[in-house]
Design an enzyme around this catalytic site. Sequence first.
Site, short mmCIF file in Angstrom:
data_model
loop_
_atom_site.label_atom_id
_atom_site.label_comp_id
_atom_site.label_asym_id
_atom_site.label_seq_id
_atom_site.Cartn_x
_atom_site.Cartn_y
_atom_site.Cartn_z
N GLY A 8 0.88 -1.55 0.15
CA GLY A 8 -0.21 0.23 -0.45
C GLY A 8 0.84 1.62 -0.24
CB SER A 11 -1.47 6.68 -2.60
OG SER A 11 -2.54 5.65 -2.24
CE1 TYR A 163 -10.63 -0.37 6.44
CE2 TYR A 163 -11.65 0.68 8.10
CZ TYR A 163 -10.60 0.24 7.73
OH TYR A 163 -9.83 1.43 7.77
#
Length: 280
Positions: A8, A11, A163
Site C-alpha cells: 500500500g 499513496s 471493514y
Amino acid sequence: MKTFVLTGATSGIGLETARELLKLGHQVISPARSMEKAKKVREEVCAHTGNREWIFYEADFTDFKSVMRFAADIFEKYTSIDVLINNAGTWEVEFIETLNGIETNLQVNHLSPMLLTLEMMPLLLKSKEARIINTSSGAHRRNILNLHDLEFRNSPYNGIASYSQSKLLNLLFSLALSGRLKGTHITVNTVHPGYVQTALFNKMGQRDWRGVADASQGARSVLYAALSPDLKGVSEKYIYHEQDDPNISPLAKEVALAESVWDLSNGFLAGFVKPFSLSQ
C-alpha cells in the site's frame, strides 16, 4: 540498511512511510496494481530522498495468485527480509467479489496480507531481528465478527461492518501468529494510524478534512513499530503513534478466538498457503 517489504505504498500512509524509510537509507520493496503510477511515485520520492533503493513489483491483492507471484519475485532477488509492513487496505461500501470469488474487504484487508506474511516467513526467519507490522484501525472496536458468515453473504451487506470486521481480523491474526513465533527472533505487532486524510475514504462521499491530520501523521505509528529499539523482541502490542494504545477491544485479546480465525482463514487460503512451519 534494512530491507522492508511495504504494501500500500503508492499513496497515503504507505507512501509517507516509504518516504521516511528511504530518507533513513533503507531498502524498500512494494507491490503495485498500476506500475505506471508506481513509477511516477518512485521517481518523485527517490529524487527527494536521494535513495533509489525502492523497487516495485506488479501485484493485485484481489488475486491470491498475484500475491504469490509478488512473493516469488522477492525470493528471486532477496535472501532475507527484515521488516514486513502489511499496510495495504481498502474500504468497499458495496458487496464486490474479488477474482477469487471472496468479499473484497475480507480478502484485501485480511486474507491477502495473511497469505503474503506466510509466504515471507522463510525470508523473515533469515533476518537477525525481524518484525511484522499489521495495520489495523480503531474501527475494530465495533466488535463485529461473524465467524459463520465472514463475507456477509447471509445478511444485508454493510460496508462499515465488513471493514470494521476486517480490522478486528488483523488483530486476531497478529495474536495467533505471534503465538506461533514465540521463541523466534520475529516479532508481530499491530498499529492504529488514527483518523487521517487518505484515499481510503474516497468511496464515503465528500468529507470535511478541516482539522484532520495528514497521512504523515498516520505513518508515525508504523514507523515507530518498524524502527523503535523500544520494541526489540516485543510482540502483541497495539500501537498508536509512539506508544502502546490501551483502547483495544477485549475480543482482540482472545486467544481461542484468534485460533478460530486462523483456521477459518486457512480454509479460504486452501490451495495457496502451505501448512505453517518454522523449519521452512
